[in-house]
Enzyme design. Structure first.
Site, PDB file in Angstrom:
ATOM      1  N   ASN A 170     -43.294   5.328  -3.081  1.00 49.78           N
ATOM      2  CA  ASN A 170     -42.297   4.913  -4.067  1.00 49.78           C
ATOM      3  C   ASN A 170     -41.750   3.566  -3.613  1.00 49.78           C
ATOM      4  O   ASN A 170     -41.007   3.494  -2.642  1.00 49.78           O
ATOM      5  CB  ASN A 170     -41.189   5.974  -4.134  1.00 49.78           C
ATOM      6  CG  ASN A 170     -40.041   5.569  -5.036  1.00 49.78           C
ATOM      7  OD1 ASN A 170     -40.119   4.550  -5.736  1.00 49.78           O
ATOM      8  ND2 ASN A 170     -38.977   6.361  -5.031  1.00 49.78           N
ATOM      9  N   TRP A 171     -42.151   2.523  -4.332  1.00 50.39           N
ATOM     10  CA  TRP A 171     -41.745   1.164  -3.908  1.00 50.39           C
ATOM     11  C   TRP A 171     -40.305   0.839  -4.298  1.00 50.39           C
ATOM     12  O   TRP A 171     -39.778  -0.189  -3.922  1.00 50.39           O
ATOM     13  CB  TRP A 171     -42.708   0.132  -4.497  1.00 50.39           C
ATOM     14  CG  TRP A 171     -43.974  -0.019  -3.696  1.00 50.39           C
ATOM     15  CD1 TRP A 171     -44.408   0.798  -2.693  1.00 50.39           C
ATOM     16  CD2 TRP A 171     -44.957  -1.055  -3.836  1.00 50.39           C
ATOM     17  NE1 TRP A 171     -45.600   0.331  -2.193  1.00 50.39           N
ATOM     18  CE2 TRP A 171     -45.964  -0.796  -2.874  1.00 50.39           C
ATOM     19  CE3 TRP A 171     -45.100  -2.169  -4.663  1.00 50.39           C
ATOM     20  CZ2 TRP A 171     -47.089  -1.626  -2.729  1.00 50.39           C
ATOM     21  CZ3 TRP A 171     -46.215  -2.980  -4.524  1.00 50.39           C
ATOM     22  CH2 TRP A 171     -47.194  -2.709  -3.558  1.00 50.39           C
ATOM     23  N   LYS A 172     -39.692   1.696  -5.108  1.00 52.65           N
ATOM     24  CA  LYS A 172     -38.305   1.457  -5.561  1.00 52.65           C
ATOM     25  C   LYS A 172     -38.198   0.043  -6.138  1.00 52.65           C
ATOM     26  O   LYS A 172     -39.147  -0.416  -6.762  1.00 52.65           O
ATOM     27  CB  LYS A 172     -37.327   1.741  -4.414  1.00 52.65           C
ATOM     28  CG  LYS A 172     -37.572   3.129  -3.812  1.00 52.65           C
ATOM     29  CD  LYS A 172     -36.507   3.600  -2.872  1.00 52.65           C
ATOM     30  CE  LYS A 172     -36.861   4.999  -2.355  1.00 52.65           C
ATOM     31  NZ  LYS A 172     -35.834   5.572  -1.508  1.00 52.65           N
ATOM     32  N   HIS A 226     -35.434  11.447  -9.223  1.00 56.47           N
ATOM     33  CA  HIS A 226     -35.179  10.956  -7.857  1.00 56.47           C
ATOM     34  C   HIS A 226     -33.670  10.951  -7.607  1.00 56.47           C
ATOM     35  O   HIS A 226     -32.888  10.685  -8.523  1.00 56.47           O
ATOM     36  CB  HIS A 226     -35.751   9.546  -7.699  1.00 56.47           C
ATOM     37  CG  HIS A 226     -35.795   9.110  -6.269  1.00 56.47           C
ATOM     38  ND1 HIS A 226     -34.682   8.677  -5.597  1.00 56.47           N
ATOM     39  CD2 HIS A 226     -36.800   9.094  -5.369  1.00 56.47           C
ATOM     40  CE1 HIS A 226     -35.016   8.395  -4.346  1.00 56.47           C
ATOM     41  NE2 HIS A 226     -36.289   8.645  -4.177  1.00 56.47           N
ATOM     42  N   GLU A 252     -31.847   8.858  -6.298  1.00 56.05           N
ATOM     43  CA  GLU A 252     -31.206   7.579  -6.600  1.00 56.05           C
ATOM     44  C   GLU A 252     -30.880   7.468  -8.088  1.00 56.05           C
ATOM     45  O   GLU A 252     -30.078   6.625  -8.487  1.00 56.05           O
ATOM     46  CB  GLU A 252     -32.091   6.423  -6.100  1.00 56.05           C
ATOM     47  CG  GLU A 252     -31.996   6.311  -4.582  1.00 56.05           C
ATOM     48  CD  GLU A 252     -33.211   5.736  -3.894  1.00 56.05           C
ATOM     49  OE1 GLU A 252     -34.039   5.095  -4.558  1.00 56.05           O
ATOM     50  OE2 GLU A 252     -33.331   5.946  -2.667  1.00 56.05           O
ATOM     51  N   GLU A 255     -36.833  16.148  -1.382  1.00 56.97           N
ATOM     52  CA  GLU A 255     -36.287  15.006  -0.648  1.00 56.97           C
ATOM     53  C   GLU A 255     -34.807  15.261  -0.361  1.00 56.97           C
ATOM     54  O   GLU A 255     -33.967  15.071  -1.259  1.00 56.97           O
ATOM     55  CB  GLU A 255     -36.412  13.726  -1.484  1.00 56.97           C
ATOM     56  CG  GLU A 255     -37.832  13.350  -1.844  1.00 56.97           C
ATOM     57  CD  GLU A 255     -37.962  11.861  -2.171  1.00 56.97           C
ATOM     58  OE1 GLU A 255     -38.756  11.196  -1.503  1.00 56.97           O
ATOM     59  OE2 GLU A 255     -37.250  11.372  -3.058  1.00 56.97           O
ATOM     60  N   GLY A 309     -34.046   7.030   3.577  1.00 57.97           N
ATOM     61  CA  GLY A 309     -33.695   5.706   4.091  1.00 57.97           C
ATOM     62  C   GLY A 309     -32.786   5.718   5.303  1.00 57.97           C
ATOM     63  O   GLY A 309     -32.217   4.685   5.666  1.00 57.97           O
ATOM     64  N   SER A 326     -37.575   9.564   4.934  1.00 55.69           N
ATOM     65  CA  SER A 326     -37.853   8.998   6.258  1.00 55.69           C
ATOM     66  C   SER A 326     -39.190   9.449   6.848  1.00 55.69           C
ATOM     67  O   SER A 326     -39.300   9.678   8.053  1.00 55.69           O
ATOM     68  CB  SER A 326     -36.701   9.304   7.218  1.00 55.69           C
ATOM     69  OG  SER A 326     -35.512   8.648   6.781  1.00 55.69           O
ATOM     70  N   GLY A 328     -40.964   6.254   0.945  1.00 53.77           N
ATOM     71  CA  GLY A 328     -40.253   5.087   0.434  1.00 53.77           C
ATOM     72  C   GLY A 328     -40.591   3.852   1.252  1.00 53.77           C
ATOM     73  O   GLY A 328     -41.648   3.244   1.096  1.00 53.77           O
ATOM     74  N   GLY A 329     -39.704   3.513   2.170  1.00 54.54           N
ATOM     75  CA  GLY A 329     -39.829   2.267   2.947  1.00 54.54           C
ATOM     76  C   GLY A 329     -41.198   2.054   3.574  1.00 54.54           C
ATOM     77  O   GLY A 329     -41.741   0.934   3.541  1.00 54.54           O
TER      78      GLY A 329
HETATM   79  P1  13P Z   1     -37.664   6.649   2.611  1.00 49.73           P
HETATM   80  O1  13P Z   1     -39.088   7.051   2.971  1.00 49.73           O
HETATM   81  O2  13P Z   1     -37.450   5.176   2.678  1.00 49.73           O
HETATM   82  O3  13P Z   1     -36.666   7.452   3.351  1.00 49.73           O
HETATM   83  O4  13P Z   1     -37.486   7.000   1.046  1.00 49.73           O
HETATM   84  C1  13P Z   1     -37.878   8.246   0.586  1.00 49.73           C
HETATM   85  C2  13P Z   1     -37.834   8.239  -0.883  1.00 49.73           C
HETATM   86  O5  13P Z   1     -36.771   8.138  -1.478  1.00 49.73           O
HETATM   87  C3  13P Z   1     -39.109   8.343  -1.611  1.00 49.73           C
HETATM   88  O6  13P Z   1     -38.910   8.610  -2.951  1.00 49.73           O
END
Ligand code: 13P
Length: 254
Positions: free
Chosen positions: A12-14, A98, A100, A168, A174, A213, A234-235
Site C-alpha cells: 500500500n503506497w498510500k 483502511h 487511515e 492491521e 507506521g 510494520s 506500507g512503508g
Molecule cells: P506500515 O507497513 O508502514 O506500518 O503500514 C501498514 C499499512 O497501513 C498497510 O496498509
C-alpha cells in the site's frame, strides 16, 4: 488450515508515488517473477498512477490495486473514484476500510460494507481492513472490535473468492511496533473462526493478511504463523529492495 492457502503479499503506497516511481514498480514486477509459483503480488499505488501502473504491469505477475473507492456506483460526487473506474484502469483489487480512512476520514462499518459491495460488483477483489486502536487493545476490547468490523463490513453473500481480510492493528501502523507472534496467531485464528462460522468451507479459504510494520527483518517470523496468508505492507513497499525481501521471506515458507 495452516498456511496451505497461496499467500498474497500486497503493498500500500498510500500518498506516495509520482510518475518516476513506475521504475520502482518495474523492479518489483521483475523481482516478483521468481516467486510467482507460490505467491501473488499486488501493489496499490495512488489513483493517479493506476492506469499507467496497470499498463506497465500487464503480462507480468504483479497485479495493481487501488487504495479506496466510492461507496456509490456513479453520480455527482466530485473528486471521487468509482469501483468501475478502478476496474476500467486495469486494476484488479481495492483496499477498503483502511484505518487511515476509518479513523482519519470517519468511515463507518456501513460505509466500508457499501464500498466492498461496489468493489465486488465491479468484479474486483476487496481487501477489507480491520483492526483495533491502541486504547481498544489496552481496554481488552480487541476481539469485540474485530468481530463488529467483520460482521458489519463484509458483504453477506461474498463471494469469498473475491474477499481478502487484512488485520492491521492501528497502533502497529507506521510505528515499528508489532503484536507478539502469539497475539498475531491468536487473532488470525479468531478471524478464521468467524469466517468459517459465517461462510463455511468458503470462509476457510479466504486469505487473512497481517499488516502493521511488516519489514524484511520480521517478515519470515510473521509468515510462519498459522492463518497468516500474506501481508499488507506500507512503508516497506515503497522500495523494491525492501518489498522483494519480504516476498522472499514469504516464499521461503510457502
Ligand atoms: P506500515 O507497513 O508502514 O506500518 O503500514 C501498514 C499499512 O497501513 C498497510 O496498509
Amino acid at each position: 488450515m495452516p498456511n496451505t492457502i497461496r499467500p498474497l503479499v500486497a503493498g500500500n503506497w498510500k500518498m506516495h508515488g509520482l510518475a518516476h516511481s513506475l521504475s520502482e514498480l518495474a523492479l518489483i514486477a521483475q523481482g516478483s517473477e521468481q516467486h510467482k509459483h507460490c505467491i501473488d503480488t499486488l501493489i496499490c499505488p495512488p489513483a493517479t498512477l493506476l492506469a499507467a501502473a496497470s499498463n506497465q504491469s500487464a503480462g507480468t505477475c504483479l497485479a495493481i490495486g487501488a487504495q479506496d473507492c466510492s461507496s456509490e456506483p456513479y453520480g455527482a460526487y466530485t473528486g471521487d473514484i468509482s469501483a468501475a473506474m478502478v476496474a476500467d484502469s486495469g486494476a484488479r483489487a481495492v483496499i477498503v476500510g483502511h484505518s487511515e480512512r476509518r479513523q482519519g476520514r470517519s468511515e463507518t462499518d456501513a460505509d466500508v460494507l457499501r464500498k466492498s459491495q461496489r468493489v465486488l460488483e465491479a468484479g474486483l477483489q476487496a481487501i477489507i481492513c480491520i483492526g483495533e486502536t491502541e486504547s481498544e487493545m489496552l481496554e481488552g476490547r480487541t476481539e469485540s472490535v474485530l468481530l463488529r468490523q467483520l460482521k458489519d463490513s463484509i458483504p453477506a453473500n461474498g463471494p469469498c473468492s473475491s474477499l481478502v481480510i487484512a488485520y492491521e492493528p492501528v497502533w502497529a501502523i507506521g510505528t515499528g511496533r508489532t503484536p507478539t507472534i502469539e497475539a498475531i496467531a491468536g487473532l488470525h485464528g479468531f478471524i478464521r473462526g468467524y469466517l468459517v462460522s459465517a461462510f463455511g468451507r468458503d470462509g476457510a479459504a479466504v486469505r487473512i493478511l497481517y499488516g502493521g510494520s511488516v519489514k524484511v527483518d520480521n517478515a519470515a517470523e510473521i509468515a510462519c504463523v498459522d492463518h497468516v496468508n500474506g501481508a499488507l505492507v506500507g512503508g516497506a513497499s515503497l522500495k523494491s529492495e525492501d518489498f522483494l525481501g519480504i516476498l522472499k521471506a514469504f516464499g521461503s515458507i510457502h
